[in-house]
Each structure stands twice: as structure tokens, then as C-alpha cells.
Design a protein around this motif. Structure first.
Motif, PDB file in Angstrom:
ATOM      1  N   LEU A 188       0.844  -1.192   0.000  1.00  0.00           N
ATOM      2  CA  LEU A 188       0.000   0.000   0.000  1.00  0.00           C
ATOM      3  C   LEU A 188       0.880   1.244   0.000  1.00  0.00           C
ATOM      4  O   LEU A 188       1.772   1.379   0.847  1.00  0.00           O
ATOM      5  CB  LEU A 188      -0.900   0.003   1.241  1.00  0.00           C
ATOM      6  N   GLY A 189       0.629   2.121  -0.926  1.00  0.00           N
ATOM      7  CA  GLY A 189       1.373   3.377  -0.981  1.00  0.00           C
ATOM      8  C   GLY A 189       0.570   4.485  -0.347  1.00  0.00           C
ATOM      9  O   GLY A 189      -0.590   4.704  -0.686  1.00  0.00           O
ATOM     10  N   LEU A 190       1.186   5.150   0.612  1.00  0.00           N
ATOM     11  CA  LEU A 190       0.546   6.288   1.257  1.00  0.00           C
ATOM     12  C   LEU A 190       1.205   7.536   0.691  1.00  0.00           C
ATOM     13  O   LEU A 190       2.355   7.828   0.990  1.00  0.00           O
ATOM     14  CB  LEU A 190       0.752   6.188   2.778  1.00  0.00           C
ATOM     15  N   LEU A 191       0.459   8.219  -0.156  1.00  0.00           N
ATOM     16  CA  LEU A 191       1.021   9.355  -0.884  1.00  0.00           C
ATOM     17  C   LEU A 191       0.522  10.667  -0.309  1.00  0.00           C
ATOM     18  O   LEU A 191      -0.548  10.722   0.278  1.00  0.00           O
ATOM     19  CB  LEU A 191       0.579   9.284  -2.345  1.00  0.00           C
TER      20      LEU A 191
ATOM     21  N   CYS B 266       3.539  -0.332  -5.957  1.00  0.00           N
ATOM     22  CA  CYS B 266       2.374  -0.509  -5.083  1.00  0.00           C
ATOM     23  C   CYS B 266       1.205  -1.186  -5.788  1.00  0.00           C
ATOM     24  O   CYS B 266       1.011  -1.050  -6.987  1.00  0.00           O
ATOM     25  CB  CYS B 266       1.912   0.841  -4.543  1.00  0.00           C
ATOM     26  N   ASP B 267       0.433  -1.917  -4.981  1.00  0.00           N
ATOM     27  CA  ASP B 267      -0.800  -2.510  -5.471  1.00  0.00           C
ATOM     28  C   ASP B 267      -1.947  -1.533  -5.286  1.00  0.00           C
ATOM     29  O   ASP B 267      -2.840  -1.443  -6.107  1.00  0.00           O
ATOM     30  CB  ASP B 267      -1.135  -3.776  -4.681  1.00  0.00           C
ATOM     31  N   ARG B 268      -1.892  -0.827  -4.166  1.00  0.00           N
ATOM     32  CA  ARG B 268      -2.990   0.058  -3.836  1.00  0.00           C
ATOM     33  C   ARG B 268      -2.393   1.381  -3.348  1.00  0.00           C
ATOM     34  O   ARG B 268      -1.286   1.406  -2.795  1.00  0.00           O
ATOM     35  CB  ARG B 268      -3.841  -0.579  -2.726  1.00  0.00           C
ATOM     36  N   ILE B 269      -3.140   2.432  -3.505  1.00  0.00           N
ATOM     37  CA  ILE B 269      -2.637   3.760  -3.171  1.00  0.00           C
ATOM     38  C   ILE B 269      -3.686   4.506  -2.359  1.00  0.00           C
ATOM     39  O   ILE B 269      -4.889   4.394  -2.641  1.00  0.00           O
ATOM     40  CB  ILE B 269      -2.329   4.573  -4.453  1.00  0.00           C
ATOM     41  N   ALA B 270      -3.215   5.230  -1.357  1.00  0.00           N
ATOM     42  CA  ALA B 270      -4.096   6.177  -0.660  1.00  0.00           C
ATOM     43  C   ALA B 270      -3.405   7.539  -0.725  1.00  0.00           C
ATOM     44  O   ALA B 270      -2.228   7.640  -0.389  1.00  0.00           O
ATOM     45  CB  ALA B 270      -4.312   5.744   0.780  1.00  0.00           C
ATOM     46  N   ILE B 271      -4.132   8.528  -1.180  1.00  0.00           N
ATOM     47  CA  ILE B 271      -3.527   9.860  -1.302  1.00  0.00           C
ATOM     48  C   ILE B 271      -4.081  10.746  -0.190  1.00  0.00           C
ATOM     49  O   ILE B 271      -5.295  10.869  -0.032  1.00  0.00           O
ATOM     50  CB  ILE B 271      -3.834  10.470  -2.684  1.00  0.00           C
TER      51      ILE B 271
END
Lengths: 401, 600
Positions: A49-52, A216-221
Motif C-alpha cells: 500500500l502506498g501512502l502518498l 504498489c498494489d494500492r494507493i491512498a492519497i
């Protein structure tokens, strides 16, 4: 400890944040900074999970609350189903902070030994992992120098190594590529991909968009302390109206043929170009050539292969060896790769993944997939049948629509 | 490179071994000169090879470390040689002492790191604490100071002084110096390590591992205390070695000087304080006096407050400690059965607070002990200086009692010198031996270690919520207050008049406020200020342990026993109550605080 991707428990949330809010107050209890506000976030087992977010968007504060370094003002967090300050869950977590907060007076080996001991690792296992990690991060030659003398990039490398000493189930990386040279950056991305393949859960916090996109598979911005957008990379980034086909060099005649095929389907070629090599690839090639020629450096060397204990199931490995010994096996000892393969369920190969993805409808939340321009999985992930069907619509199992 | 370094080492070992073998065989054949030349030649080649290797392989950590040791040893040897040439043998001993202590501490730290090398997370923190102390130079300065203090101090004293005073001085200042240096080191280390981890955020990495906050603090405490134990052990051995060297140096003034060292200093003696003789009760004496006064002045003495009564009894006791010319007083000692059994000499210790003629006077005392008259002798008594008079233990009666009557008699050859005023409490004591110097020193060092444990806990607890400078200042304040608690208590008792001494609790508070208001109304501003100052002082003293009660340096240098009871008391109150209490408070404070700071 290792969980295979797609195995039991895959996709279950290991971090759950509900209405998470963090307000920093001053001495008079006045609200000074509202760092995180009503954040609902899940980190699922086996995903990257990418926390952007830009600087000050609340990414690091959220991570520190997940780690128990900060307490939420309101809302709830559960990590592996427990409170974040529960000591027991820390065994399963690896953490690389935004800067390498290491003891300046310890050398690299002592640093890793120290953090290994905090995980109660047995001495032999600790020594083995320290050796592997030093080789992996390319600090073997500088292992006896105090960390305080290291460059920032070298400190990041040793920081990364300490985050991996316990072979964590859940790895939290806060700006992992900051201060790293392209070799280190590439290595971290490869590492994340490898860990993702092994079913590890990774929470990657960064404002370098390319890094996140690659792995990343999933991202939260996040912005202003709130999660503004959340979803899989494909959901968020794949353009539904355009398609790119990459192939070997084509002569003009073949291009015309392709164009005519497209014309029959009411499409036209918008652009034909020869892609340039990435600067990263060029840089890595030059450095590798210099190393092959034996050029000296006092800094970090190119990292070695990913530490064996991160790519194999060490415990299963040891357990099998013990069983073999107890059984009095007369067979020759298997190579490390064979030893790993025997007790573990085999991970699906990239080719199998492609076939499966064609055979079954893609789920809304696809199982995590290896990505990145240099990933072997990525290369094999390309469905070549699409090209064949374009060149010869009559062949192949189905018609292009 | 590393393997070549190892080859160098093995070649060196081979050279030394071969040289020794050839020399031994040659010597066995009766060719002594040839054996000597073999040693010289082989030694020279080995030395050159060794020095070359040390230089050539200096980039290797082990070789660099070995090179440092060799360099320090060579420098110490050269300095010692120069001192020897200039005829300063004591300087040579001091240099050898400094080198030995430094080597012992270096070896001890190595051993300590091995001992703390288990897989426990608490021990990992402890070992890193030791590394931090040594490598961040905080402890290194203290270690250097200790390594200089202990060997140099006894050698720097004037040999014309009595050996007894030199040894007492060495013991007193060494032990006091060790206590103060290690106390300061402990405070700085404890405050710096936790405050530094929080400021530099190393705590982010440590406490995101499976280690609780209590374990973290415990690890830090164990590390500091392990280092303290090592330093106390090494300095204790150093003090013991140099004191014994002094004793055997043959520099005593006479046999009596040496005997007094062995009987009064390098021993562990118990003291028995003088009590009024049987039949004398100051309470009864007071009652008789007050009855007489009331008969003579019925109105004036109708009401006598408790404070006035206590003051009169104190005056009676002071009078009992004063021997006027041509007068005598009796002092009674009990519980001396143990001394009687040993067949040893009991020492009557006289500590005059003041003599009639100022700083020094000569008096003639006649003694009668348990009814037996002792030979009259002349004693030179000086203000606040202790004198010892030997008494055969055979004079102690079967019940272990000793009645000593001291008469201040005229010296026919000298003018009348006046009265002698002994210090209350310790002014007249009987001392007898119950143990040796070694055990006494060991117990004293253990008590010091326990006190250091409290300081470590205090420093760690303070730094969990305060920054380094503030935590340090707080700890230093507590350290000074606790160490001088007895002095401060006495000072506060004499500082301004108490509001009321016959009431306690809230009545005392009301009385204090009333006294404060009254003083202000009467315009006595300074007197009124004394009341809150005194209250603050007493409150502060109630909040710190009375470390002054465990000041062992004076006892050891005075040859008085540091008993198991004192050790037990220190372990119970300082170790068990205050140290654990501080640790718990620190743990609770640490648990409640957030480790990260605002970073948006």
C-alpha cells in the motif's frame, strides 16, 4: 512467519484505522495542529500500500500512530487485531523511519546486532542475518566504521537493513528512497517487489510518485490530514481509452499493415516512436561496468542480492534440514533453492498469472501483483497474444473486440 | 588483507616461540651468553617485525586496537624510566598504577560487553548503554579521572607526615572522590542517554521493536550500574593496593605510627557511645531541679513548656560532656562482650569540641575503669581532633559493661588549663575491632554502588520528561540535598524559630501561618521570610533520601565498621524504596508520554 501471497489470510486487514484523528495541542491545550482528521484506512495482508501525499499531509503522523509512537486524539487503530502499543505485535513489524535514527557510536555490524537482539534472535541466526543484510545493502566494506561517519545514503541503507532483521510480516517504509543513489533506490524497489511476491505486507509512505507507482498494489492519497483518494493502481491509473503496444523494431511495411488492421477496426496509429532507454538503466549499467573493472570506492558498494532469509522461508528451511537429519536421509543435501521449494507451496509463476488472468474475470480488488519496469514479472506479464491477434485477426482463440 | 594480517600475527608468534625455544635449549647446554644473545637478537627482530606489522595493518580494527595498547604501554614505560632516572620511585609506582588501572578498566569493559551479550532485549539495551558511555567520552573522562586519582594521590603525599594520617587521607579522599566522580558520571549518563534518545529519535527504532518502555529503562539502568560496578571494583582494588603499598613502604615515623595504622585505620571497629552511669537519669535530675526552682520562684517556673524542658535536659547533657578542672565525669558503655572475648585492646575515643585555651591545649587526665585506677598520663587534645586511649579489654566486666571515670587533674609542671568540652554523642566513645579492612572496604563500596543505583534511577526518570540540562540540574540538586541531608536538617533546625514545637499536623500549619502573620505585622520581614524558607527546605528534605547517613568514606578512613546493618539499611531504603520508587515513577511518566513530536 512468512505468508504466501494468495494463501490463507490474504487480503484480511492487518491494520485498521477508523475515524483516526490526531490533534497536537500546546501547553494551554489549545489545538495547534490538526495533523490527521477522520482517516479510515486499511492495510490488507499481502498488499503493498502506498501512502502518498505532499509534505505535511499527515502520512508520517498516521504511521507513527500505527507504530504506537503517537496516540490518536480520537478514533481507533488495530494492528494485527491489537492496540498499536502492544509489545507482542512489534515482533511482526519492520520499520524504516523517514530519517535513519541510528546510534552514531555503533558501527554497522553492531547496529544490526543490537536490533537483532531486540527481537530476541538467537546468536547464530542473528549473525547470519547480519552478514546477509550487510551484503545486501552493500556495506560489508564499511561495516566497522561508526554509523555517525556514514553518508546519508549509507545510513539509509543500514536503516533499511535494521528494518528487515526480523524478516517482518509487515514492513513500514517511510520515505525509503530519500538520500539514496539510483542503485539504492532501484534496490529498494526490487526488495519491495520481492517482499510483495513473498506475501509480505508493505506500507510505503512517500511523496515520490514514481516510486509508489512502480511497486504498489494500492494507493491512498492524503492531503491536509485526510485521505482524499484510495484504490488499486490499476483502478486509479489505467486509462481506459488508450492502449500501448510494445514490440521489436518494425519496418515501414509492417507498420502499414498494422495501421490497415487498425483502420478496419476504426482506429488509427497516433504515434510511432522508438522508446528511449531510461536514465536509471544507463546509470546502473555504467556503475556495474565500473565495478566489474574493480574501481575503488570508500562508500557503499552496490548492494548484493536480496538477503536469503527474505526470499526463503528460513524456519521451514531449518525445519526440513532437521527432519532430514532425524530421518537419516542418505541423499545429498539439496541446494538452498531446492530446500526452499520442497516445504513451501509454490508461488504461481508470472506466466501462470497471465493465463489465470485471461481465464477468469479480474476481481474488483485484484490480488497484489508485481510491478515495475525492471521486474521480471513485469516483462513476462505482457500478454503477447494481443499483438498476434492485431497482426492476424483470424488467428488465436478469440477475436479482438 | 585480513588473512595477511593474521599471517603477520602468526609469524610474530612463531618468532617469539622459536627464539625462546633456542634460548632455552642453549641455556640448558650451559651456553648462557649465547642464550642471552639469542634472546636479544630474536627479540630485536620480533620487535621490528611487530612494529612494522602494527603500522602496516593499522587499518584493521584489531591491529589498530593492539597498536593503541602497545603505544600507551610504551609511553607509560618511557615515562616510568625517565622518573626512575630522576630518582622519583614514587612517580614510577604512580605511573605503573595509572597504567594498571587503565588496563584493568579496558579489560573490564571488554568482559562486561561479553557478559551483557545475551539475546535478551534488556541486556542489548544495557550493552549499548555501556558502548555509549565509553564511546561518547562521558564515562571516559571519569574513568581517566579515577585512574589518575587513585594511584597519584597516595604517592603525592609528604612522607614526613605520619603514615597513619597519610593512609587516612588517601582512604578518605579516594573514596570520597570515587563517590563524587561516579555520582556525577551516573547523573550525566542517565540523563544524557534517555534525553538524547528522545531528542535524536533513536527511541523510534528501539521502541518499535518488541521491547516495552519498562524494559528500555531497565536496560539503561542495568548498563549504567554494570559500568559503575566495574569502575567501583577496579578503583576499590586500586585503593586497596595503594593503601597496602603505603603501609608496607617502610615510611612510618616509628613503630607506634605503624601500629596505629594497623589497629586504628586498617581495621573495622565498632563504636559504643557513652551513656550516663547507672543511677543517673537526666529526666529525674530535671524534675529535681525544676522542683527546687519552683520552690524558690513559684511564679516564674509555674508553667514550663516542652521546648524549655528539652532545652534544660540538653543543657544537663552538655554539662555531663564537660569536665571542669579538678573535676571528673563518669561514662558508661554497654554491649562490649564481643570485645572482651577477643582479648584485644579497646580504644577510648575522645573528641573534644573545644578546649579552654582555644585551638590546642594540654591536659592531664586520670582514668578509673570499672573501679581500677589507670596510670595518670598527659594527653594533648586539640579542638575537633580525635585522640585514642588504649584500654585492655580484660577490664570489661562479665556483662560486657565498662564504666570509665575521667578526671581533669592538675599537672604540677603546667598551669591550669581549664575545662574540656566533648562533642555530644560522638565525643566519648569506646571502639573495638570486629573485622578487617578488606571486608569493610568491600561493604563501603557496595553501599556506594547502591547510592549510585538511586542516582541512575533518578536520572533516567527525570530524563523521561525533562530535557538534558533541566534533568541534570534537578538530579544534581537532589544529589547535593540528599548527600548533605544531615547538615541541612541541622541548619534548618537552627534557622529561625519554630512556630510551635508542641503541635503537629494541621495545628502546626495554623501555628506557622499565625507566626508568619505576626512577624509581618511586627515589621520583622526577614524573620517572616525564614518561615516559608524553612518549610520549603523541610519539604525538600522529606522528598529526598538521606544519603548522608550512608557516607562511608569517613567511616573507612577512621577504621570504623561499615556494618552489615548499614549495608542492609542502604539496600532496603535507598535501593529497595527510593531506587525502585524512582524507577516506577519514571516508568509511569514514560508510559504516559508520546514519543514522537509534531512533524507536520
Amino acid at each position: 512467519m512468512a505468508v504466501e501471497r494468495g494463501g490463507a489470510g490474504a487480503g484480511e486487514p492487518i491494520v485498521v484505522c477508523g475515524k483516526l484523528t490526531k490533534i497536537f495541542r500546546d501547553f494551554w491545550m489549545r489545538n495547534r495542529v490538526r495533523a490527521v482528521e477522520d482517516v479510515d484506512l486499511e492495510v490488507r495482508r499481502g498488499e503493498v500500500l502506498g501512502l502518498l501525499g505532499p509534505n505535511g499531509s499527515g502520512k508520517s503522523t498516521t504511521i507513527k500512530m500505527i507504530l504506537g509512537l503517537l496516540r490518536p486524539t480520537s478514533g481507533r487503530i488495530a494492528v494485527f487485531g491489537k492496540r498499536p502499543d502492544d509489545v507482542a505485535i512489534k515482533k511482526r513489524i519492520g520499520y524504516l523511519p523517514e530519517e535513519s535514527y541510528l546510534y552514531r557510536f555503533l558501527d554497522a555490524r553492531e547496529t544490526l546486532d543490537y536490533y537483532g537482539r531486540l527481537f530476541h534472535l538467537e546468536r547464530r541466526q542473528r549473525m547470519r542475518r547480519v552478514e546477509m543484510l550487510l551484503e545486501m545493502v552493500g556495506l560489508e566494506a564499511a561495516q566497522r566504521r561508526p554509523v555517525g561517519e556514514y553518508s546519508k545514503g549509507m545510513q539509509r541503507r543500514i536503516g533499511l537493513a535494521q528494518a528487515l532483521i526480523n524478516d517482518p510480516e509487515f514492513l513500514i517504509l517511510d520515505e525509503p528512497t530519500t538520500g539514496l543513489d539510483p542503485i539504492g533506490t532501484r534496490q529498494i524497489k526490487d526488495l519491495i517487489l520481492e517482499l510483495g511476491r513473498r506475501g509480505k505486507t508493505v506500507l510505503l509512505c512517500s511523496h515520490l510518485l514514481a516510486d509508489v507507482e512502480d511497486v504498489c498494489d494500492r494507493i491512498a492519497i492524503m492531503y491536509g490530514g485526510k485521505v482524499r483518494l484510495e484504490g488499486t493502481v490499476d483502478e486509479l491509473l489505467v486509462r481506459q481509452d488508450v492502449m500501448t503496444i510494445q514490440t521489436g523494431l518494425l519496418d515501414d511495411r509492417t507498420i502499414e499493415q498494422v495501421e490497415s488492421v487498425l483502420t478496419r477496426h476504426g482506429r488509427s496509429i497516433e504515434r510511432v516512436e522508438r522508446p528511449r532507454q531510461k536514465l536509471e538503466s544507463l546509470f546502473l549499467e555504467i556503475v556495474q561496468r565500473a565495478q566489474a573493472e574493480g574501481a575503488a570506492t570508500s562508500g557503499a558498494r552496490s548492494g548484493g542480492k536480496i538477503a536469503e532469509f527474505l526470499t526463503t522461508d528460513e524456519q521451514a528451511d531449518q525445519g526440513q534440514a532437521l527432519i532430514d537429519r532425524l530421518a537419516g536421509s542418505v541423499e545429498e543435501p539439496a541446494s538452498p533453492a531446492q530446500e526452499v521449494a520442497a516445504p513451501q507451496p509454490q508461488a504461481p509463476s508470472p506466466a501462470t498469472e497471465v493465463i489465470e488472468s485471461l481465464a477468469v474475470p479480474k476481481p474488483t480488488e485484484a490480488p497484489p501483483r508485481a510491478k515495475g519496469p525492471h521486474s521480471p514479472a513485469k516483462d513476462q506479464d505482457v500478454d503477447k497474444s494481443v499483438i498476434d491477434r492485431l497482426l492476424d485477426p483470424g488467428s488465436g482463440p478469440g477475436k479482438a473486440e | 588483507m585480513a588473512s595477511s594480517g593474521r599471517n603477520w600475527w602468526w609469524i610474530l608468534a612463531g618468532m617469539v616461540g622459536t627464539t625462546l625455544l633456542i634460548a632455552a635449549v642453549t641455556a640448558a647446554q650451559g651456553f648462557g651468553v649465547a642464550a642471552g644473545w639469542t634472546v636479544v637478537a630474536g627479540g630485536s627482530v620480533g620487535l621490528l617485525w611487530g612494529l612494522w606489522g602494527l603500522w602496516h595493518w593499522r587499518t584493521q580494527t584489531t591491529v589498530a586496537r593492539l597498536g593503541s595498547i602497545v603505544s600507551a604501554t610504551a609511553a607509560a614505560g618511557l615515562l616510568g624510566f625517565l622518573l626512575l632516572l630522576s630518582g622519583r620511585e614514587s612517580g614510577v609506582i604512580a605511573v605503573a598504577g595509572v597504567w594498571s588501572m587503565a588496563a584493568a578498566m579496558g579489560g573490564g569493559v571488554w568482559l562486561l560487553r561479553k557478559l551483557l551479550g545475551g539475546r535478551s532485549a534488556v541486556l542489548a539495551v544495557a550493552r549499548t548503554m555501556v558502548d555509549e558511555a565509553i564511546r561518547m567520552k562521558v564515562a571516559l573522562v571519569c574513568v581517566g579521572a579515577l585512574a589518575l586519582l587513585v594511584p597519584v594521590l597516595p604517592m603525592a603525599l609528604d612522607k614526613q607526615e605520619l603514615l597513619r594520617y597519610r593512609i587516612m587521607f588517601t582512604l578518605s579522599w579516594s573514596l570520597m572522590g570515587v563517590g563524587v566522580i561516579l555520582g556525577l558520571m551516573t547523573i550525566f549518563l542517565a540523563c544524557a542517554t534517555v534525553a538524547g534518545d528522545l531528542r535524536n529519535r533513536q527511541i523510534y527504532l528501539t521502541l518499535t521493536k518488541p521491547l516495552g518502555r519498562g524494559g528500555y529503562l531497565l536496560g539503561k539502568w542495568v548498563g549504567i550500574m554494570a559500568l559503575n560496578a566495574l569502575l567501583l571494583l577496579v578503583t576499590g582494588l586500586g585503593v586497596y593496593t595503594f593503601v597496602i603499598l603505603l603501609e608496607r613502604s617502610g615510611t612510618q615515623r616509628d613503630d607506634y605510627d605503624l601500629r596505629s595504622v594497623r589497629e586504628q585505620v586498617l581495621v573495622a571497629r565498632v563504636s559504643a557511645e557513652a551513656q550516663p552511669p547507672p543511677g543517673v537519669d537526666f529526666e529525674q535530675v530535671y524534675e529535681q531541679r525544676i522542683k527546687m526552682l519552683r520552690e524558690e520562684h513559684p511564679e516564674e517556673f509555674a508553667q514550663v513548656s516542652e521546648q524549655e524542658k528539652q532545652n534544660m535536659i540538653l543543657a544537663l547533657r552538655a554539662a555531663w560532656h564537660t569536665i571542669e578542672p579538678q573535676n571528673s565525669e563518669a561514662y558508661f558503655f554497654t554491649g562490649l562482650s564481643a570485645a572482651r572475648g577477643g582479648g584485644q585492646v579497646i580504644q577510648l575515643r575522645l573528641h573534644p569540641l573545644s578546649t579552654a585555651s582555644g585551638t590546642e591545649t594540654v591536659v592531664q587526665l586520670a582514668l578509673r575503669i570499672n573501679g581500677r585506677v589507670m596510670p595518670t598520663n598527659v594527653y594533648r587534645l586539640a579542638d575537633r581532633t580525635v585522640s585514642l586511649i588504649p584500654i585492655p579489654s580484660s577490664l570489661v566486666d562479665d556483662r560486657g559493661n565498662l564504666l570509665v571515670e575521667i578526671a581533669n587533674v592538675d599537672d604540677p609542671n603546667r598551669p591550669l588549663t581549664g575545662s574540656i568540652n566533648f562533642a555530644p554523642g560522638e565525643g566519648v566513645q569506646a571502639l573495638y575491632r570486629v573485622g578487617g579492612f578488606e571486608g569493610n572496604l568491600a561493604r563501603a563500596l557496595t553501599v556506594t554502588w547502591i547510592k549510585l543505583g538511586f542516582l541512575a534511577a533518578l536520572g533516567l526518570a527525570s530524563a523521561t520528561v525533562l530535557d538534558f540540562p533541566v534533568a541534570c540540574l534537578l538530579c544534581l540538586l537532589v544529589y547535593v540535598g540528599a548527600s548533605a541531608s544531615g547538615f541541612f536538617e541541622q541548619s534548618l533546625a537552627d534557622f529561625g524559630a519554630k512556630a510551635r514545637s508542641d503541635v503537629t499536623g494541621w495545628r502546626q500549619l495554623v501555628a506557622t501561618i499565625y507566626a508568619l502573620v505576626t512577624s509581618l505585622r511586627d515589621g520583622e520581614v526577614w524573620e517572616s521570610l525564614k518561615i516559608p524558607i524553612r518549610m520549603i527546605g523541610k519539604t525538600f528534605l522529606a522528598m529526598v533520601p538521606a544519603l548522608g547517613r550512608y557516607a562511608v568514606a569517613a567511616s573507612v578512613s577512621d577504621g570504623q565498621v561499615v556494618g552489615w546493618s548499614l549495608l542492609g539499611s542502604a539496600a532496603l531504603w535507598v535501593g529497595g524504596l527510593w531506587t525502585v520508587g524512582c524507577g516506577l515513577v519514571g516508568w509511569v511518566l514514560f508510559r504516559t508520554r508520546e514519543l514522537a513530536r509534531v512533524m507536520v
